[in-house]
Motif scaffolding. Structure first.
Motif, mmCIF file in Angstrom:
data_model
loop_
_atom_site.group_PDB
_atom_site.id
_atom_site.type_symbol
_atom_site.label_atom_id
_atom_site.label_comp_id
_atom_site.label_asym_id
_atom_site.label_seq_id
_atom_site.Cartn_x
_atom_site.Cartn_y
_atom_site.Cartn_z
ATOM 1 N N LYS A 42 0.871 -1.168 0.000
ATOM 2 C CA LYS A 42 0.000 0.000 0.000
ATOM 3 C C LYS A 42 0.908 1.219 0.000
ATOM 4 N N ASP A 43 0.779 2.070 -1.024
ATOM 5 C CA ASP A 43 1.681 3.217 -1.126
ATOM 6 C C ASP A 43 1.205 4.373 -0.254
ATOM 7 N N GLU A 44 1.969 5.452 -0.247
ATOM 8 C CA GLU A 44 1.681 6.602 0.613
ATOM 9 C C GLU A 44 0.339 7.258 0.311
ATOM 10 N N GLU A 45 -0.146 7.075 -0.905
ATOM 11 C CA GLU A 45 -1.425 7.676 -1.300
ATOM 12 C C GLU A 45 -2.591 6.708 -1.175
ATOM 13 N N GLY A 46 -2.322 5.523 -0.598
ATOM 14 C CA GLY A 46 -3.387 4.558 -0.357
ATOM 15 C C GLY A 46 -3.668 3.603 -1.507
ATOM 16 N N ARG A 47 -2.817 3.595 -2.524
ATOM 17 C CA ARG A 47 -3.012 2.675 -3.657
ATOM 18 C C ARG A 47 -2.447 1.297 -3.316
ATOM 19 N N TRP A 48 -3.142 0.262 -3.765
ATOM 20 C CA TRP A 48 -2.715 -1.120 -3.556
ATOM 21 C C TRP A 48 -1.929 -1.573 -4.781
ATOM 22 N N ILE A 49 -0.639 -1.828 -4.592
ATOM 23 C CA ILE A 49 0.254 -2.231 -5.673
ATOM 24 C C ILE A 49 0.793 -3.621 -5.352
ATOM 25 N N ALA A 50 0.727 -4.515 -6.320
ATOM 26 C CA ALA A 50 1.250 -5.872 -6.132
ATOM 27 C C ALA A 50 2.167 -6.218 -7.288
ATOM 28 N N TYR A 51 3.139 -7.047 -6.990
ATOM 29 C CA TYR A 51 3.908 -7.616 -8.082
ATOM 30 C C TYR A 51 3.981 -9.118 -7.886
ATOM 31 N N ALA A 52 3.868 -9.815 -8.998
ATOM 32 C CA ALA A 52 3.903 -11.268 -9.003
ATOM 33 C C ALA A 52 5.130 -11.713 -9.784
ATOM 34 N N GLN A 53 5.819 -12.694 -9.235
ATOM 35 C CA GLN A 53 7.006 -13.237 -9.888
ATOM 36 C C GLN A 53 6.650 -14.547 -10.582
ATOM 37 N N TRP A 54 7.198 -14.720 -11.756
ATOM 38 C CA TRP A 54 6.982 -15.912 -12.566
ATOM 39 C C TRP A 54 8.327 -16.408 -13.084
ATOM 40 N N PRO A 55 8.454 -17.706 -13.336
ATOM 41 C CA PRO A 55 9.716 -18.194 -13.884
ATOM 42 C C PRO A 55 10.043 -17.564 -15.243
ATOM 43 N N ASP A 56 8.985 -17.304 -16.033
ATOM 44 C CA ASP A 56 9.169 -16.714 -17.362
ATOM 45 C C ASP A 56 7.806 -16.239 -17.875
ATOM 46 N N ARG A 57 7.830 -15.483 -18.955
ATOM 47 C CA ARG A 57 6.596 -14.940 -19.530
ATOM 48 C C ARG A 57 5.654 -16.058 -19.987
ATOM 49 N N ALA A 58 6.201 -17.116 -20.553
ATOM 50 C CA ALA A 58 5.377 -18.216 -21.071
ATOM 51 C C ALA A 58 4.547 -18.857 -19.953
ATOM 52 N N THR A 59 5.128 -19.030 -18.772
ATOM 53 C CA THR A 59 4.389 -19.607 -17.641
ATOM 54 C C THR A 59 3.249 -18.686 -17.234
ATOM 55 N N TRP A 60 3.518 -17.376 -17.199
ATOM 56 C CA TRP A 60 2.466 -16.401 -16.860
ATOM 57 C C TRP A 60 1.339 -16.448 -17.885
ATOM 58 N N GLU A 61 1.688 -16.474 -19.166
ATOM 59 C CA GLU A 61 0.664 -16.505 -20.212
ATOM 60 C C GLU A 61 -0.137 -17.802 -20.169
ATOM 61 N N GLN A 62 0.528 -18.923 -19.909
ATOM 62 C CA GLN A 62 -0.147 -20.227 -19.846
ATOM 63 C C GLN A 62 -1.093 -20.300 -18.652
ATOM 64 N N ALA A 63 -0.783 -19.594 -17.579
ATOM 65 C CA ALA A 63 -1.594 -19.653 -16.363
ATOM 66 C C ALA A 63 -3.040 -19.261 -16.617
ATOM 67 N N ALA A 64 -3.275 -18.356 -17.546
ATOM 68 C CA ALA A 64 -4.641 -17.899 -17.830
ATOM 69 C C ALA A 64 -5.497 -19.004 -18.436
ATOM 70 N N THR A 65 -4.881 -20.039 -18.985
ATOM 71 C CA THR A 65 -5.637 -21.111 -19.631
ATOM 72 C C THR A 65 -5.799 -22.342 -18.738
ATOM 73 N N ASN A 66 -5.118 -22.360 -17.588
ATOM 74 C CA ASN A 66 -5.195 -23.507 -16.686
ATOM 75 C C ASN A 66 -6.505 -23.500 -15.911
ATOM 76 N N SER A 67 -7.084 -24.672 -15.730
ATOM 77 C CA SER A 67 -8.281 -24.761 -14.895
ATOM 78 C C SER A 67 -7.847 -24.802 -13.431
ATOM 79 N N MET A 68 -8.735 -24.340 -12.570
ATOM 80 C CA MET A 68 -8.415 -24.240 -11.155
ATOM 81 C C MET A 68 -9.465 -24.978 -10.336
ATOM 82 N N SER A 69 -9.185 -25.108 -9.046
ATOM 83 C CA SER A 69 -10.119 -25.786 -8.160
ATOM 84 C C SER A 69 -11.356 -24.914 -7.944
ATOM 85 N N GLU A 70 -12.429 -25.541 -7.512
ATOM 86 C CA GLU A 70 -13.666 -24.814 -7.235
ATOM 87 C C GLU A 70 -13.461 -23.797 -6.113
ATOM 88 N N ASP A 71 -12.698 -24.186 -5.070
ATOM 89 C CA ASP A 71 -12.420 -23.274 -3.963
ATOM 90 C C ASP A 71 -11.653 -22.049 -4.452
#
Length: 110
Positions: A42-71
């Motif tokens: 959370k920055d000084e102006e109250g904005r929520w900023i996150a960064y996510a680390q991935w092994p590579d761009r291809a893994t990040w792009e593939q993640a959008a197509t993976n099915s996930m658990s119901e929970d």
């Protein structure tokens, strides 16, 4: 390593819901999508900023197509319901050039 940086904008009155769902969604992405984890700030102006680390761009792009658990999908919907999705955005997509982020002290040569 590949990094994606986000700005999350919770709806008015929904910040606590967002903060409850974010770690659960992040854990699901880590366990089931192959991310290396994420940090939320959370920055000084109250904005929520996150960064996510991935092994590579291809893994990040593939993640959008993976099915996930119901929970996981329920948690993702809770987080989306708490966010102003029109204002939430990706700020940057970046390759890591140098990495000195450590969880423990490291020796510095003088």
């Amino acid at each position: 390593m590949f990094i994606v940086m986000f700005e999350f904008v919770p709806k008015t009155g929904k910040e606590a819901d967002f903060l409850c769902a974010w770690p659960k969604v992040t854990q699901g992405i880590y366990l089931l999508h192959g991310s290396l984890g994420s940090r939320l700030h959370k920055d000084e102006e109250g904005r929520w900023i996150a960064y996510a680390q991935w092994p590579d761009r291809a893994t990040w792009e593939q993640a959008a197509t993976n099915s996930m658990s119901e929970d996981y999908e329920q948690q993702r919907m809770h987080m989306h319901d708490a966010l102003n999705l029109e204002a939430t955005r990706i700020l940057y997509k970046m390759d890591v050039a140098c990495d000195y982020l450590q969880r423990r002290p490291f020796a510095v040569d003088n």
